[in-house]
Design a protein around this motif. Structure first.
Motif, mmCIF file in Angstrom:
data_model
loop_
_atom_site.group_PDB
_atom_site.id
_atom_site.type_symbol
_atom_site.label_atom_id
_atom_site.label_comp_id
_atom_site.label_asym_id
_atom_site.label_seq_id
_atom_site.Cartn_x
_atom_site.Cartn_y
_atom_site.Cartn_z
ATOM 1 N N ARG A 7 0.841 -1.187 0.000
ATOM 2 C CA ARG A 7 0.000 0.000 0.000
ATOM 3 C C ARG A 7 0.881 1.244 0.000
ATOM 4 O O ARG A 7 1.891 1.303 0.693
ATOM 5 C CB ARG A 7 -0.893 -0.013 1.243
ATOM 6 C CG ARG A 7 -1.887 1.118 1.283
ATOM 7 C CD ARG A 7 -2.724 1.027 2.552
ATOM 8 N NE ARG A 7 -3.779 1.993 2.552
ATOM 9 C CZ ARG A 7 -5.040 1.717 2.238
ATOM 10 N NH1 ARG A 7 -5.387 0.493 1.930
ATOM 11 N NH2 ARG A 7 -5.954 2.662 2.252
ATOM 12 N N ARG A 34 -0.240 -5.244 2.499
ATOM 13 C CA ARG A 34 -0.624 -5.868 1.225
ATOM 14 C C ARG A 34 -1.995 -5.395 0.756
ATOM 15 O O ARG A 34 -2.380 -5.649 -0.372
ATOM 16 C CB ARG A 34 -0.639 -7.389 1.350
ATOM 17 C CG ARG A 34 0.713 -7.971 1.613
ATOM 18 C CD ARG A 34 0.620 -9.457 1.720
ATOM 19 N NE ARG A 34 1.890 -10.012 2.139
ATOM 20 C CZ ARG A 34 2.038 -11.235 2.599
ATOM 21 N NH1 ARG A 34 1.016 -12.035 2.703
ATOM 22 N NH2 ARG A 34 3.222 -11.662 2.963
ATOM 23 N N LEU A 35 -2.743 -4.734 1.633
ATOM 24 C CA LEU A 35 -4.065 -4.224 1.288
ATOM 25 C C LEU A 35 -3.909 -2.904 0.538
ATOM 26 O O LEU A 35 -3.975 -1.818 1.111
ATOM 27 C CB LEU A 35 -4.921 -4.034 2.548
ATOM 28 C CG LEU A 35 -6.375 -3.642 2.321
ATOM 29 C CD1 LEU A 35 -7.122 -4.761 1.595
ATOM 30 C CD2 LEU A 35 -7.059 -3.329 3.642
ATOM 31 N N THR A 36 -3.689 -3.019 -0.759
ATOM 32 C CA THR A 36 -3.559 -1.830 -1.602
ATOM 33 C C THR A 36 -4.934 -1.191 -1.759
ATOM 34 O O THR A 36 -5.952 -1.773 -1.383
ATOM 35 C CB THR A 36 -2.997 -2.204 -2.984
ATOM 36 O OG1 THR A 36 -3.940 -3.068 -3.641
ATOM 37 C CG2 THR A 36 -1.645 -2.878 -2.878
ATOM 38 N N HIS A 38 -6.614 -0.793 -4.449
ATOM 39 C CA HIS A 38 -7.412 -1.645 -5.331
ATOM 40 C C HIS A 38 -7.978 -2.834 -4.563
ATOM 41 O O HIS A 38 -9.172 -3.162 -4.682
ATOM 42 C CB HIS A 38 -6.556 -2.127 -6.517
ATOM 43 C CG HIS A 38 -7.237 -3.127 -7.379
ATOM 44 N ND1 HIS A 38 -8.268 -2.778 -8.226
ATOM 45 C CD2 HIS A 38 -7.065 -4.458 -7.510
ATOM 46 C CE1 HIS A 38 -8.700 -3.874 -8.845
ATOM 47 N NE2 HIS A 38 -7.973 -4.902 -8.425
ATOM 48 N N GLU A 39 -7.147 -3.476 -3.758
ATOM 49 C CA GLU A 39 -7.599 -4.617 -2.964
ATOM 50 C C GLU A 39 -8.597 -4.176 -1.895
ATOM 51 O O GLU A 39 -9.524 -4.920 -1.578
ATOM 52 C CB GLU A 39 -6.404 -5.331 -2.320
ATOM 53 C CG GLU A 39 -5.507 -6.021 -3.316
ATOM 54 C CD GLU A 39 -6.224 -7.119 -4.099
ATOM 55 O OE1 GLU A 39 -7.074 -7.819 -3.530
ATOM 56 O OE2 GLU A 39 -5.938 -7.254 -5.295
ATOM 57 N N GLU A 40 -8.419 -2.986 -1.370
ATOM 58 C CA GLU A 40 -9.367 -2.473 -0.379
ATOM 59 C C GLU A 40 -10.747 -2.295 -1.015
ATOM 60 O O GLU A 40 -11.764 -2.651 -0.421
ATOM 61 C CB GLU A 40 -8.874 -1.153 0.199
ATOM 62 C CG GLU A 40 -9.784 -0.611 1.277
ATOM 63 C CD GLU A 40 -9.278 0.683 1.876
ATOM 64 O OE1 GLU A 40 -10.131 1.488 2.274
ATOM 65 O OE2 GLU A 40 -8.051 0.875 1.955
ATOM 66 N N ARG A 42 -11.942 -3.967 -3.520
ATOM 67 C CA ARG A 42 -12.485 -5.322 -3.711
ATOM 68 C C ARG A 42 -13.029 -5.874 -2.395
ATOM 69 O O ARG A 42 -14.096 -6.499 -2.370
ATOM 70 C CB ARG A 42 -11.410 -6.258 -4.255
ATOM 71 C CG ARG A 42 -11.094 -6.006 -5.726
ATOM 72 C CD ARG A 42 -10.099 -6.984 -6.289
ATOM 73 N NE ARG A 42 -10.556 -8.359 -6.095
ATOM 74 C CZ ARG A 42 -9.752 -9.415 -5.982
ATOM 75 N NH1 ARG A 42 -8.449 -9.250 -6.028
ATOM 76 N NH2 ARG A 42 -10.224 -10.621 -5.815
ATOM 77 N N LEU A 43 -12.326 -5.633 -1.296
ATOM 78 C CA LEU A 43 -12.778 -6.090 0.016
ATOM 79 C C LEU A 43 -14.101 -5.429 0.385
ATOM 80 O O LEU A 43 -15.026 -6.091 0.856
ATOM 81 C CB LEU A 43 -11.718 -5.807 1.082
ATOM 82 C CG LEU A 43 -12.100 -6.136 2.526
ATOM 83 C CD1 LEU A 43 -12.424 -7.624 2.686
ATOM 84 C CD2 LEU A 43 -10.986 -5.707 3.467
ATOM 85 N N ARG A 46 -16.889 -7.018 -1.536
ATOM 86 C CA ARG A 46 -17.226 -8.338 -0.989
ATOM 87 C C ARG A 46 -18.004 -8.214 0.310
ATOM 88 O O ARG A 46 -18.952 -8.955 0.548
ATOM 89 C CB ARG A 46 -15.965 -9.169 -0.755
ATOM 90 C CG ARG A 46 -15.375 -9.673 -2.058
ATOM 91 C CD ARG A 46 -14.441 -10.811 -1.889
ATOM 92 N NE ARG A 46 -15.098 -11.990 -1.329
ATOM 93 C CZ ARG A 46 -14.440 -13.028 -0.854
ATOM 94 N NH1 ARG A 46 -13.122 -13.019 -0.868
ATOM 95 N NH2 ARG A 46 -15.071 -14.069 -0.364
ATOM 96 N N GLN A 66 -5.266 -13.394 6.322
ATOM 97 C CA GLN A 66 -4.478 -12.832 5.231
ATOM 98 C C GLN A 66 -3.866 -11.471 5.546
ATOM 99 O O GLN A 66 -2.806 -11.142 5.036
ATOM 100 C CB GLN A 66 -5.341 -12.717 3.972
ATOM 101 C CG GLN A 66 -5.740 -14.068 3.432
ATOM 102 C CD GLN A 66 -6.606 -13.957 2.192
ATOM 103 O OE1 GLN A 66 -7.022 -12.888 1.769
ATOM 104 N NE2 GLN A 66 -6.878 -15.096 1.581
#
Length: 132
Positions: A7, A34-36, A38-40, A42-43, A46, A66
Motif C-alpha cells: 500500500r 498488502r491491502l492496496t 485496489h484490494e481495499e 475489492r474487500l 465483498r 491474510q
C-alpha cells in the motif's frame, strides 16, 4: 518470483497508521500493507455483497488470516434500534490506515441494512432476542 505490492503511504500528517515504523521493524506483522487501494475496494465490495452472518464471519476470518485484521462485531453497549447500534471494534494494529478503519464498518453496515436478518441473527447469538 513476483514482487509483493505494498500500500502506498498516506500523505504526511493525515493518518496514524505508523506505516514507516512497521516497515522499519522486521519483527512486526506487515501483512496489512498488502491491502492496496485496489484490494481495499475489492474487500469493500465483498463485504457489501454478504447475505448471511456465516459469510460475514468467514470474511472476518479471512481478513485475520491474510491481513492480520481482527474485527469484533457485536451489539453495542446502548439499546439497539438501528444498524449503528451494532458495535465494531478493531484490535490495535500498526499499519491499518485510518480510512480503512472507517471503510470496513461502513461497508458492513450497508450490508446489514440490505440484509437485516444478519443483524437479527447476530443479536440472537448474543441472546438479546431470546424473549422476543
Amino acid at each position: 518470483m513476483t514482487a509483493i505490492t505494498l500500500r502506498q503511504a498516506c500523505p504526511p500528517g493525515t493518518c496514524d497508521c505508523d506505516r514507516e515504523q512497521l516497515l522499519d521493524d522486521p519483527s512486526t506483522d506487515a501483512r496489512i500493507l498488502r491491502l492496496t487501494l485496489h484490494e481495499e475496494r475489492r474487500l469493500m465490495e465483498r463485504l457489501e455483497q454478504v447475505t448471511t452472518l456465516q459469510q460475514l464471519e468467514h470474511l472476518q476470518q479471512r481478513m485475520q488470516e491474510q491481513l492480520g485484521i481482527r474485527l469484533q462485531i457485536g451489539p453495542g453497549v446502548e439499546e439497539i434500534r438501528v444498524v449503528r447500534g451494532i458495535g465494531m471494534a478493531f484490535s490495535p494494529q500498526p499499519g491499518l490506515c485510518r480510512k480503512t478503519r472507517k471503510a470496513i464498518p461502513a461497508a458492513i453496515r450497508r450490508c446489514i441494512k440490505q440484509h437485516p436478518e444478519i443483524a437479527y441473527e447476530l443479536l440472537n447469538r448474543h441472546d438479546l432476542l431470546r424473549d422476543a
